[in-house]
Design an enzyme around this catalytic site. Structure first.
Site, short mmCIF file in Angstrom:
data_model
loop_
_atom_site.label_atom_id
_atom_site.label_comp_id
_atom_site.label_asym_id
_atom_site.label_seq_id
_atom_site.Cartn_x
_atom_site.Cartn_y
_atom_site.Cartn_z
N VAL A 116 -4.44 20.68 -52.34
CA VAL A 116 -3.52 19.92 -51.51
C VAL A 116 -2.96 18.69 -52.21
CG1 VAL A 116 -5.24 18.41 -50.44
CG2 VAL A 116 -3.21 19.09 -49.12
N TYR A 117 -3.54 18.26 -53.32
CA TYR A 117 -3.10 17.04 -53.99
C TYR A 117 -1.69 17.22 -54.58
CZ TYR A 117 -7.94 15.25 -53.99
OH TYR A 117 -9.19 14.81 -53.62
N GLY A 118 -0.91 16.15 -54.47
CA GLY A 118 0.43 16.17 -55.04
C GLY A 118 1.33 17.23 -54.44
N THR B 121 0.47 20.21 -53.66
CA THR B 121 0.03 21.40 -54.41
C THR B 121 0.45 21.35 -55.88
OG1 THR B 121 1.93 22.90 -54.06
CG2 THR B 121 0.27 22.81 -52.31
#
Length: 316
Positions: free
Chosen positions: A50-52, A54
């Site tokens: 989920v970071y950035g 994806t």
């Protein structure tokens, strides 16, 4: 740099959190941060699907390139990504999530695959069985959990089948300003030989030494925007005052607040690696060098006075 164990993995005592990749910094700056981390002796990179939006996994994989085999990559699954990928820990979702992460990272295996948060809708037995299948298939080396309670740690341990994969790490928020894990999670982790990975070790930057007791946050800082999601939570009067008191104590010992924050965490029982994000090579180098403060018993007593620990849970 000192190395510590997470199950069968050997990781640097300072890790790099990759939550800024694809969000606060672009691909070019990501590559510079990754290069600086490797040069500083950091081999542990922690990201999530989920970071950035994806993009973090993708940018991390590109930045590492042919150096993939010399590092330990940890990523996470379980937080909803969109209307189609709704998260959770169901076996079918885990199978999709791991394949997507492997593709984005450009690798054949994930060293530490972590459940980002508990899924109350899915029995932990089902989740562990699905993760064990990934370990047996060689797609994952070790598995971990995040944002869990001591009771959930015990429940997961009891659900492991004979010979099956078990959670070898727990990643919860922990810092000088957030000492809740000391109530019971840290003790439970140590008792069961589970590595503890603190996130937000600098309280979203408040323990970096850049903030004053009063006045606005530094320009460009994570907590600079009054309406930023984490500003109201971290930038309280009490936290500012505690950070200032800790900073003054660090200065009296010839150290910085950053060094105090990192070294204190590294000295805690069960902590394997202190994971912190960075947006520049300079921040990476400062973080990597910050664990050299060897705290004495007197130091720890004064820290407890300035930033008191929580009361232990009954019976712990």
């Amino acid at each position: 740099m000192e190395k510590r164990r997470i199950g069968s993995l050997e990781v640097s005592v300072v890790g790099l959190g990759c939550n800024n990749f694809g969000g606060r910094i672009d691909e070019q700056r990501t590559a510079a941060v990754v290069d600086a981390a490797l040069d500083a002796g950091i081999n542990f990179f922690d990201t999530a699907d989920v970071y950035g939006g994806t993009r973090s996994e993708e940018l991390l994989g590109r930045a590492l390139g042919g150096r993939r085999s010399s590092v330990i990559i940890a990523t996470k699954f379980g937080v909803p990504l969109d209307d189609e990928r709704r998260g959770g820990a169901r076996p079918a979702y885990i199978q999709r999530a791991v394949e997507d992460s492997l593709r984005r990272l450009g690798t054949d295996w994930i060293d530490l695959y972590q459940l980002h948060r508990p899924d109350p809708e899915t029995p932990i037995e089902d989740t562990l069985e699905a993760l064990d299948a990934l370990v047996r298939a060689g797609k994952v080396r070790e598995i971990g959990s995040s944002n869990v309670s001591a009771a959930q740690i015990r429940g997961a341990e009891e659900a492991v089948r004979p010979g099956g994969a078990r959670f070898v790490s727990v990643q919860n928020e922990y810092s000088l300003l957030q000492r809740e894990p000391e109530q019971d999670v840290l003790a439970e982790s140590k008792r069961r030989g589970i590595a503890f990975l603190p996130y937000f070790p600098l309280a979203s930057g408040l323990l970096s030494g850049k903030y004053r007791t009063d006045g606005p946050a530094p320009a460009g800082a994570r907590l600079a925007a009054p309406d930023a999601p984490l500003t109201a939570r971290f930038l309280t009067d009490r936290n500012r005052q505690t950070a200032a008191a800790l900073g003054a104590y660090a200065t009296s010992r010839g150290r910085t607040l950053l060094e105090l924050a990192f070294s204190w965490l590294a000295s805690r029982p069960a902590v394997a690696s202190v994971i912190a994000g960075a947006t520049s090579p300079e921040q990476v180098r400062a973080n990597a060098a910050a664990v050299g403060f060897r705290l004495t018993g007197a130091d720890l007593e004064e820290i407890d006075r300035l930033a008191p620990p929580p009361a232990r849970a009954p019976g712990r």
